[in-house]
Design a protein around this motif. Structure first.
Motif, PDB file in Angstrom:
ATOM      1  N   TYR A   1       0.840  -1.198   0.000  1.00 21.75           N
ATOM      2  CA  TYR A   1       0.000   0.000   0.000  1.00 21.75           C
ATOM      3  C   TYR A   1       0.877   1.249   0.000  1.00 21.75           C
ATOM      4  CZ  TYR A   1       1.065  -0.166   5.027  1.00 21.75           C
ATOM      5  OH  TYR A   1       1.718  -0.219   6.228  1.00 21.75           O
ATOM      6  N   ALA A   2       0.281   2.396  -0.246  1.00 23.48           N
ATOM      7  CA  ALA A   2       1.028   3.652  -0.341  1.00 23.48           C
ATOM      8  C   ALA A   2       1.624   4.043   1.011  1.00 23.48           C
ATOM      9  CB  ALA A   2       0.115   4.764  -0.853  1.00 23.48           C
ATOM     10  N   CYS A   3       2.854   4.560   0.958  1.00 20.31           N
ATOM     11  CA  CYS A   3       3.560   5.033   2.166  1.00 20.31           C
ATOM     12  C   CYS A   3       3.742   3.907   3.192  1.00 20.31           C
ATOM     13  CB  CYS A   3       2.828   6.210   2.808  1.00 20.31           C
ATOM     14  SG  CYS A   3       2.541   7.595   1.698  1.00 20.31           S
ATOM     15  N   LYS A   4       4.004   2.709   2.703  1.00 16.81           N
ATOM     16  CA  LYS A   4       4.127   1.559   3.600  1.00 16.81           C
ATOM     17  C   LYS A   4       5.381   1.639   4.452  1.00 16.81           C
ATOM     18  CE  LYS A   4       4.192  -3.495   3.707  1.00 16.81           C
ATOM     19  NZ  LYS A   4       3.976  -4.742   2.944  1.00 16.81           N
ATOM     20  N   ILE A   5       5.232   1.256   5.712  1.00 14.34           N
ATOM     21  CA  ILE A   5       6.358   1.131   6.632  1.00 14.34           C
ATOM     22  C   ILE A   5       6.350  -0.288   7.186  1.00 14.34           C
ATOM     23  CG2 ILE A   5       7.356   1.877   8.821  1.00 14.34           C
ATOM     24  CD1 ILE A   5       6.332   4.635   8.330  1.00 14.34           C
ATOM     25  N   ASN A   6       7.493  -0.949   7.107  1.00 14.50           N
ATOM     26  CA  ASN A   6       7.621  -2.279   7.698  1.00 14.50           C
ATOM     27  C   ASN A   6       8.170  -2.133   9.117  1.00 14.50           C
ATOM     28  OD1 ASN A   6       6.813  -3.962   5.435  1.00 14.50           O
ATOM     29  ND2 ASN A   6       8.687  -3.273   4.433  1.00 14.50           N
ATOM     30  N   TRP A   7       7.251  -2.164  10.079  1.00 16.11           N
ATOM     31  CA  TRP A   7       7.639  -1.979  11.470  1.00 16.11           C
ATOM     32  C   TRP A   7       8.434  -3.185  11.968  1.00 16.11           C
ATOM     33  CZ3 TRP A   7       7.006   2.807  12.979  1.00 16.11           C
ATOM     34  CH2 TRP A   7       5.993   3.575  12.398  1.00 16.11           C
ATOM     35  N   LYS A   8       9.472  -2.904  12.758  1.00 16.56           N
ATOM     36  CA  LYS A   8      10.309  -3.989  13.281  1.00 16.56           C
ATOM     37  C   LYS A   8       9.512  -4.896  14.208  1.00 16.56           C
ATOM     38  CE  LYS A   8      14.752  -1.631  12.805  1.00 16.56           C
ATOM     39  NZ  LYS A   8      15.956  -1.107  13.501  1.00 16.56           N
ATOM     40  N   ILE A   9       8.644  -4.283  14.989  1.00 18.02           N
ATOM     41  CA  ILE A   9       7.732  -5.069  15.832  1.00 18.02           C
ATOM     42  C   ILE A   9       6.386  -5.081  15.120  1.00 18.02           C
ATOM     43  CG2 ILE A   9       6.632  -5.304  18.095  1.00 18.02           C
ATOM     44  CD1 ILE A   9       8.927  -3.650  19.258  1.00 18.02           C
ATOM     45  N   SER A  10       5.873  -6.251  14.836  1.00 24.19           N
ATOM     46  CA  SER A  10       4.630  -6.355  14.068  1.00 24.19           C
ATOM     47  C   SER A  10       3.466  -5.737  14.829  1.00 24.19           C
ATOM     48  CB  SER A  10       4.320  -7.816  13.759  1.00 24.19           C
ATOM     49  OG  SER A  10       3.924  -8.494  14.934  1.00 24.19           O
ATOM     50  N   ASN A  11       2.438  -5.342  14.085  1.00 25.10           N
ATOM     51  CA  ASN A  11       1.246  -4.764  14.709  1.00 25.10           C
ATOM     52  C   ASN A  11       0.527  -5.757  15.610  1.00 25.10           C
ATOM     53  OD1 ASN A  11       1.390  -2.130  13.695  1.00 25.10           O
ATOM     54  ND2 ASN A  11       0.500  -2.756  11.747  1.00 25.10           N
ATOM     55  N   ILE A  12       0.641  -7.042  15.302  1.00 20.99           N
ATOM     56  CA  ILE A  12       0.037  -8.054  16.184  1.00 20.99           C
ATOM     57  C   ILE A  12       0.693  -7.980  17.557  1.00 20.99           C
ATOM     58  CG2 ILE A  12      -0.268 -10.528  16.591  1.00 20.99           C
ATOM     59  CD1 ILE A  12      -0.452 -10.906  13.566  1.00 20.99           C
ATOM     60  N   GLY A  13       2.017  -7.874  17.553  1.00 19.67           N
ATOM     61  CA  GLY A  13       2.742  -7.726  18.818  1.00 19.67           C
ATOM     62  C   GLY A  13       2.379  -6.441  19.531  1.00 19.67           C
ATOM     63  N   LEU A  14       2.215  -5.360  18.756  1.00 14.59           N
ATOM     64  CA  LEU A  14       1.863  -4.064  19.353  1.00 14.59           C
ATOM     65  C   LEU A  14       0.448  -4.086  19.926  1.00 14.59           C
ATOM     66  CD1 LEU A  14       3.329  -1.546  16.737  1.00 14.59           C
ATOM     67  CD2 LEU A  14       4.343  -2.288  18.895  1.00 14.59           C
ATOM     68  N   ILE A  15      -0.462  -4.773  19.243  1.00 14.03           N
ATOM     69  CA  ILE A  15      -1.840  -4.866  19.745  1.00 14.03           C
ATOM     70  C   ILE A  15      -1.874  -5.656  21.053  1.00 14.03           C
ATOM     71  CG2 ILE A  15      -4.124  -5.877  19.289  1.00 14.03           C
ATOM     72  CD1 ILE A  15      -3.597  -5.185  16.295  1.00 14.03           C
ATOM     73  N   ILE A  16      -1.145  -6.764  21.107  1.00 13.07           N
ATOM     74  CA  ILE A  16      -1.071  -7.564  22.342  1.00 13.07           C
ATOM     75  C   ILE A  16      -0.470  -6.734  23.472  1.00 13.07           C
ATOM     76  CG2 ILE A  16       0.016  -9.574  23.433  1.00 13.07           C
ATOM     77  CD1 ILE A  16      -0.167 -10.957  20.661  1.00 13.07           C
ATOM     78  N   ALA A  17       0.632  -6.017  23.153  1.00 13.40           N
ATOM     79  CA  ALA A  17       1.276  -5.157  24.160  1.00 13.40           C
ATOM     80  C   ALA A  17       0.318  -4.053  24.617  1.00 13.40           C
ATOM     81  CB  ALA A  17       2.552  -4.548  23.581  1.00 13.40           C
ATOM     82  N   SER A  18      -0.438  -3.492  23.663  1.00 15.96           N
ATOM     83  CA  SER A  18      -1.395  -2.422  23.991  1.00 15.96           C
ATOM     84  C   SER A  18      -2.481  -2.919  24.935  1.00 15.96           C
ATOM     85  CB  SER A  18      -2.046  -1.893  22.706  1.00 15.96           C
ATOM     86  OG  SER A  18      -1.096  -1.327  21.859  1.00 15.96           O
ATOM     87  N   LEU A  19      -3.026  -4.080  24.626  1.00 13.36           N
ATOM     88  CA  LEU A  19      -4.083  -4.652  25.480  1.00 13.36           C
ATOM     89  C   LEU A  19      -3.547  -4.957  26.876  1.00 13.36           C
ATOM     90  CD1 LEU A  19      -5.790  -7.058  22.908  1.00 13.36           C
ATOM     91  CD2 LEU A  19      -6.629  -4.849  23.712  1.00 13.36           C
ATOM     92  N   LEU A  20      -2.299  -5.406  26.937  1.00 17.82           N
ATOM     93  CA  LEU A  20      -1.682  -5.695  28.241  1.00 17.82           C
ATOM     94  C   LEU A  20      -1.492  -4.407  29.045  1.00 17.82           C
ATOM     95  CD1 LEU A  20      -0.391  -7.780  30.144  1.00 17.82           C
ATOM     96  CD2 LEU A  20       1.785  -7.401  28.943  1.00 17.82           C
ATOM     97  N   ILE A  21      -1.016  -3.353  28.375  1.00 17.47           N
ATOM     98  CA  ILE A  21      -0.826  -2.057  29.043  1.00 17.47           C
ATOM     99  C   ILE A  21      -2.156  -1.513  29.555  1.00 17.47           C
ATOM    100  CG2 ILE A  21      -0.167   0.360  28.698  1.00 17.47           C
ATOM    101  CD1 ILE A  21       1.923  -0.684  26.647  1.00 17.47           C
ATOM    102  N   ILE A  22      -3.187  -1.584  28.708  1.00 15.76           N
ATOM    103  CA  ILE A  22      -4.516  -1.104  29.112  1.00 15.76           C
ATOM    104  C   ILE A  22      -5.029  -1.903  30.307  1.00 15.76           C
ATOM    105  CG2 ILE A  22      -6.943  -0.915  28.394  1.00 15.76           C
ATOM    106  CD1 ILE A  22      -5.870  -0.419  25.521  1.00 15.76           C
ATOM    107  N   TYR A  23      -4.866  -3.221  30.250  1.00 21.62           N
ATOM    108  CA  TYR A  23      -5.323  -4.090  31.343  1.00 21.62           C
ATOM    109  C   TYR A  23      -4.589  -3.754  32.647  1.00 21.62           C
ATOM    110  CZ  TYR A  23      -6.164  -8.304  34.103  1.00 21.62           C
ATOM    111  OH  TYR A  23      -6.498  -9.180  35.109  1.00 21.62           O
ATOM    112  N   LEU A  24      -3.274  -3.622  32.581  1.00 20.69           N
ATOM    113  CA  LEU A  24      -2.478  -3.329  33.788  1.00 20.69           C
ATOM    114  C   LEU A  24      -2.815  -1.940  34.332  1.00 20.69           C
ATOM    115  CD1 LEU A  24       1.012  -4.796  32.759  1.00 20.69           C
ATOM    116  CD2 LEU A  24      -0.613  -5.734  34.436  1.00 20.69           C
ATOM    117  N   TYR A  25      -3.051  -0.985  33.442  1.00 23.49           N
ATOM    118  CA  TYR A  25      -3.412   0.359  33.897  1.00 23.49           C
ATOM    119  C   TYR A  25      -4.748   0.333  34.634  1.00 23.49           C
ATOM    120  CZ  TYR A  25      -3.642   5.455  33.900  1.00 23.49           C
ATOM    121  OH  TYR A  25      -3.693   6.771  34.303  1.00 23.49           O
ATOM    122  N   CYS A  26      -5.694  -0.438  34.100  1.00 21.24           N
ATOM    123  CA  CYS A  26      -7.009  -0.569  34.744  1.00 21.24           C
ATOM    124  C   CYS A  26      -6.896  -1.226  36.118  1.00 21.24           C
ATOM    125  CB  CYS A  26      -7.946  -1.399  33.867  1.00 21.24           C
ATOM    126  SG  CYS A  26      -8.537  -0.551  32.390  1.00 21.24           S
TER     127      CYS A  26
END
Length: 513
Positions: A35-60
């Protein structure tokens, strides 16, 4: 009437949920899609989503509200915002450069031409007759440069710092308003989370150093939301300010009008018979006064532009059909296309351009088919959403003029913020994580919206409508991640305003176990 309102609120929530399921799924498979303006992130979005959910859970679960109750958090955030402003100015001074593309090619040169009382005919012919919406921005910059010339604060290579200081003031104020609005509807704990996210994604963002509409337009949606939620302001005065501010925001960036549309829709969903006849008479007077003032401003600006040499030609202007056509371009995948600019520029009249744009658009839609168009829109969704830097450095001739600044701090900050910097990969990955966390939070909010009763307050409905509006706008027209920038506070607010409900939901689940 209440049943109709609840049904429509549910429908809007379902639309938002559908869009965010689409976004999250697309993020998960982004590495497999071109897709246009593509960036290949070193950490995949799946990993980032899991990390995000963990951060949200721990914050709660781990961060306690009582930890903030002994602190005057409102005062602390205000002080932090003042410090943030000076920090932003310091960062921008050390990474300062003049960018190219529209900003460096036309907007800034036009403002400087007005300052020097130079002829603007060539620039008007080459650019502003086609994109007259940027003339208001030119005059804002001209006013700032003129003030700076009188005061003599920034000179030489750093002349544009006066505009950047203005950008920094808008950015820091937007962070503060995000906290203030959140505090009206959420606990200190989640209001503070919203402020931290705003600071990370907006406050210390390098976009503050870019002299273009994105940085200034950031102020309008969040300011309008603040006025809308401020009960201490008379309702008629409030509506007047909202309409006028909406028009001024539209003059800078058309996407800013989405918040006005969202407010109008939300207000129409209110029970109309709860207001007396006198209310509607006064409200009609407010609308009339607002429209009159807007007409006066529009007329005054048009006369000013003509006097300065920025005569407008309706047959040269590119309308929505051009951007719709460009948003369908298969070769450029829905972003800016010189080929499509040429197609529109070759049309002699506005009517011919509209017909040509629609004809090309129809052919492209037919070529895609239903399945092909869905795949194409998924690619555009990734162009818009899969970049926590909001496509920093993606525009043409981005680092056009970089003045000499060999200080150690300048070198260090450039290594963080410049695309070829030593630490840029770390910075971009961190903001990508935070952006994915905000998106995951909005997705959670839309899921929770199906479990709870529709809110009596219009605020969440307006936030939802804004996000739906800007998403559909970027899917239909030209795609760009930076076009989401001015609505980042809205995404953050929808996330954190549901924080207390999410925490209560998690507690309820854990109690049952």
């Amino acid at each position: 009437m209440n049943n109709i309102k609840e049904y429509l609120q549910r429908t809007i929530n379902i639309i938002l949920l559908f869009l965010f399921i689409w976004i999250i799924v697309a993020l998960c498979i982004a590495n497999r899609i071109d897709y246009a303006c593509k960036i290949n992130w070193k950490i995949s979005n799946i990993g980032l989503i899991i990390a995000s959910l963990l951060i949200i859970y721990l914050y709660c679960k781990k961060v306690k509200e009582r930890a903030f109750q002994r602190i005057n958090m409102n005062r602390l955030v205000l002080i932090a915002t003042i410090v943030l402003f000076f920090l932003e100015v310091y960062i921008c001074y050390n990474i300062f450069f003049e960018t190219g593309w529209d900003s460096g090619a036309y907007i800034i040169p036009a403002a400087r031409a007005l300052l020097g009382k130079l002829d603007v005919t060539s620039m008007n012919e080459a650019y502003f007759k086609t994109y007259p919406n940027n003339l208001f921005l030119v005059h804002i910059y001209y006013a700032l440069l003129r003030i700076n010339e009188k005061l003599g604060v920034f000179t030489g290579a750093y002349q544009l710092m006066v505009i950047i200081v203005f950008n920094c003031a808008i950015s820091s104020m937007s962070c503060w308003l995000t906290y203030i609005i959140a505090r009206k509807y959420a606990s200190i704990k989640y209001s503070l989370l919203g402020y931290i996210l705003a600071v990370a994604l907006l406050g210390v963002s390098p976009w503050n150093v870019i002299c273009y509409s994105d940085a200034i337009a950031l102020f309008f949606p969040i300011f309008i939301m603040y006025i809308y939620t401020e009960d201490r302001i008379n309702i008629y005065v409030r509506n007047f300010i909202i309409l006028v501010a909406g028009y001024l925001g539209y003059c800078i960036k058309p996407q800013a009008a989405i918040v006005i549309i969202a407010i109008i829709i939300a207000e129409l969903l209110k029970i109309t018979h709860k207001y007396e006849k006198s209310f509607w008479i006064k409200e009609g007077a407010v609308i009339l006064c607002s429209v009159t003032l807007i007409a006066v401003i529009a007329g005054g600006l048009k006369n000013l532009y003509n006097t300065e040499g920025f005569e407008q030609d309706k047959n040269r202007q590119f309308g929505l059909t051009h951007f719709f056509m460009m948003g369908l371009n298969p070769e450029y995948r829905g972003v800016w296309s010189g080929e499509d600019v040429e197609i529109s520029a070759n049309c002699k009249t506005a009517e011919q351009r509209r017909e040509t744009n629609l004809e090309v658009s129809k052919k492209r839609l037919n070529n895609y088919g239903i399945t092909g168009y869905a795949k194409f829109l998924t690619k555009k969704m990734l162009t818009n959403y899969n970049n926590g830097t909001y496509a920093w450095g993606a525009e043409g001739s981005f680092y056009a003029i970089v003045p000499d600044n060999n200080s150690r701090m300048s070198h260090f900050l450039k290594n963080i913020y410049y695309n070829d910097g030593k630490y840029y990969g770390i910075y971009s990955q961190v903001v990508q994580l935070l952006w994915v966390m905000v998106l995951a939070g909005v997705a959670i909010s839309s899921i929770l919206g199906l479990k709870r009763k529709p809110c009596q307050s219009n605020i969440q409905l307006i936030l939802q409508l804004c996000i739906i509006g800007i998403t559909l706008f970027e899917l239909l027209f030209e795609a760009r991640a930076r076009y989401l920038y001015l609505y980042v506070p809205v995404y953050i607010l929808l996330f954190v305003l549901n924080g207390d409900y999410l925490e209560g939901y998690l507690k309820k689940k854990s109690t049952k176990k």
